[in-house]
Scaffold this active site. Structure first.
Site, PDB file in Angstrom:
ATOM      1  CD1 TRP A  14      -2.414   1.669   2.393  1.00  0.00           C
ATOM      2  CD2 TRP A  14      -2.835   1.542   0.210  1.00  0.00           C
ATOM      3  NE1 TRP A  14      -3.437   2.550   2.106  1.00  0.00           N
ATOM      4  CE2 TRP A  14      -3.710   2.494   0.767  1.00  0.00           C
ATOM      5  CE3 TRP A  14      -2.898   1.301  -1.166  1.00  0.00           C
ATOM      6  CZ2 TRP A  14      -4.652   3.203   0.008  1.00  0.00           C
ATOM      7  CZ3 TRP A  14      -3.839   2.000  -1.931  1.00  0.00           C
ATOM      8  CH2 TRP A  14      -4.692   2.937  -1.348  1.00  0.00           C
ATOM      9  CG  HIS A  34      12.307  -0.422  10.030  1.00  0.00           C
ATOM     10  ND1 HIS A  34      13.165   0.320  10.816  1.00  0.00           N
ATOM     11  CD2 HIS A  34      12.296  -1.681  10.555  1.00  0.00           C
ATOM     12  CE1 HIS A  34      13.641  -0.446  11.785  1.00  0.00           C
ATOM     13  NE2 HIS A  34      13.132  -1.666  11.646  1.00  0.00           N
ATOM     14  CE  LYS A 189     -11.308  -2.249   5.352  1.00  0.00           C
ATOM     15  NZ  LYS A 189     -10.391  -3.096   4.551  1.00  0.00           N
ATOM     16  CG  ASP A 242     -12.692   0.023   2.683  1.00  0.00           C
ATOM     17  OD1 ASP A 242     -12.336  -0.846   1.865  1.00  0.00           O
ATOM     18  OD2 ASP A 242     -11.927   0.537   3.512  1.00  0.00           O
ATOM     19  CB  THR A 246     -13.395  -5.392   2.747  1.00  0.00           C
ATOM     20  OG1 THR A 246     -12.826  -4.113   2.483  1.00  0.00           O
ATOM     21  CG2 THR A 246     -12.397  -6.201   3.537  1.00  0.00           C
ATOM     22  CG  ASN A 254      -9.404  -8.351   7.240  1.00  0.00           C
ATOM     23  OD1 ASN A 254      -9.111  -8.612   8.398  1.00  0.00           O
ATOM     24  ND2 ASN A 254      -8.854  -7.324   6.592  1.00  0.00           N
ATOM     25  CD  GLU A 278      -5.116  -4.429  12.340  1.00  0.00           C
ATOM     26  OE1 GLU A 278      -5.408  -4.201  13.518  1.00  0.00           O
ATOM     27  OE2 GLU A 278      -3.957  -4.671  11.968  1.00  0.00           O
TER      28      GLU A 278
END
Length: 332
Positions: A14, A34, A189, A242, A246, A254, A278
């Site tokens: 993303w 990172h 969601k 969304d 999803t 998910n 998540e």
């Protein structure tokens, strides 16, 4: 307010997609990553390991130094929800006062039960918090496929400037001043998508999927209203839009997580196959927050019970089907 220099923190799928979008919009872009291995691949091969086959524009500067990114006029925080606090805290001392920090994660922080922009406010008090959310898959955005999202900030002029800075003919950020309404949709969601996946994995049919998504949207609105979100925001891209995406696509981790649950797979095995879902981490926090404000969320509750092994998938489905039939009202 004109924004020409944008930094993106997070070189995952993303983050890379949003960096490419900002570059297509004509902005000077810095992408901070990172992880040393991924940063080197981004810089030298111009390809993310999360988006194989998609070339990153040569003009995007890749860095592992947070101070390089902090010089931007607006910063997109594209790190996981549970890591956002750490990154925002590290960034706080480096940015100029009033710099917009745009949270792009969808979730609620464990422990504190705070939404993403609340964490930004706490950890980077001199920043201007904002949120970007909506029906979007990184692979679609990276490839330049048409996508529309919502970008919210408290100040309308700031929201408009940020939206204009990221807008392209194929990426349309619609502005809002309802931060809470936008981030509620993005968090809830994910939990509802697990439920939708369970229905699909169980083979209960398209009619059941449509019913669950619709009733789940009612839960989303009730929760959002109880936490200060506006109904009209949740009926837009960052809420209903969304949720539809999803709850209907195997591209959603998910939804795929739920499909595997519905087929009888064990939770530990599923995480290895689908990656981070998540919603699996948000569900218990969401349920506690709903109970505190007296919000009825039977679908989210059933998901949390399955994930905590309090109910089997079959028992959870039976409990929902046994609920009393009443008037169809979406209450705030």
């Amino acid at each position: 307010m004109s924004i020409e220099r944008i930094a993106v923190l997070g070189g995952g799928a993303w983050g890379t997609a949003l960096a490419m979008t900002a570059a297509r919009a004509g902005r000077k872009v810095t992408l901070w990553e990172h992880d040393a291995v991924n940063a080197e691949r981004l810089a030298k091969q111009r390809e993310s390991r999360f988006l194989p086959g998609v070339r990153i524009e040569d003009g995007i500067a890749v860095t592992r130094e947070l101070s390089d990114a902090a010089r931007a006029e607006a910063i997109l925080l594209v790190v996981p929800a549970q890591v956002l606090r750490q990154v925002a805290t590290s960034l706080s001392a480096l940015i100029a006062p009033g710099t917009p920090l745009i949270a792009c994660a969808k979730g609620i922080e464990h422990g504190s039960r705070k939404f993403m922009t609340e964490i930004v406010e706490e950890c980077a008090p001199k920043a201007a918090p904002a949120i970007l959310s909506g029906p979007s898959f990184a692979a679609d955005v990276a490839r330049g496929l048409p996508t529309a999202v919502t970008l919210a900030a408290d100040d309308e002029a700031t929201a408009a400037a940020l939206s204009q800075a990221l807008a392209t003919p194929r990426f349309r950020p619609y502005q809002s001043t309802d931060r809470r309404g936008v981030e509620v949709g993005g968090a809830i969601k994910n939990v509802l998508a697990i439920a939708s996946g369970i229905v699909t994995g169980r083979g209960l049919g398209a009619s059941a999927s449509a019913a669950l998504t619709t009733r789940g949207f009612g839960e989303l609105v009730r929760f959002g209203r109880a936490h200060g979100g506006k109904t009209e925001t949740m009926m837009g891209l960052s809420g209903l839009g969304d949720l539809i995406l999803t709850c209907s696509s195997p591209q959603s981790r998910n939804f795929s997580f739920g499909v595997n649950l519905g087929r009888g797979d064990k939770i530990g095995e599923i995480h290895g196959k689908t990656g981070l879902a998540e919603g699996a981490f948000t569900a218990p926090v969401l349920l506690d927050m709903a109970r505190e404000r007296g919000v009825d969320m039977p679908i989210a509750s059933a998901v949390a019970d399955v994930l905590a092994d309090r109910l089997s998938v079959g028992e959870a489905i039976d409990s929902l089907l046994a609920r009393p039939v009443g008037a169809e009202i979406v209450r705030g």
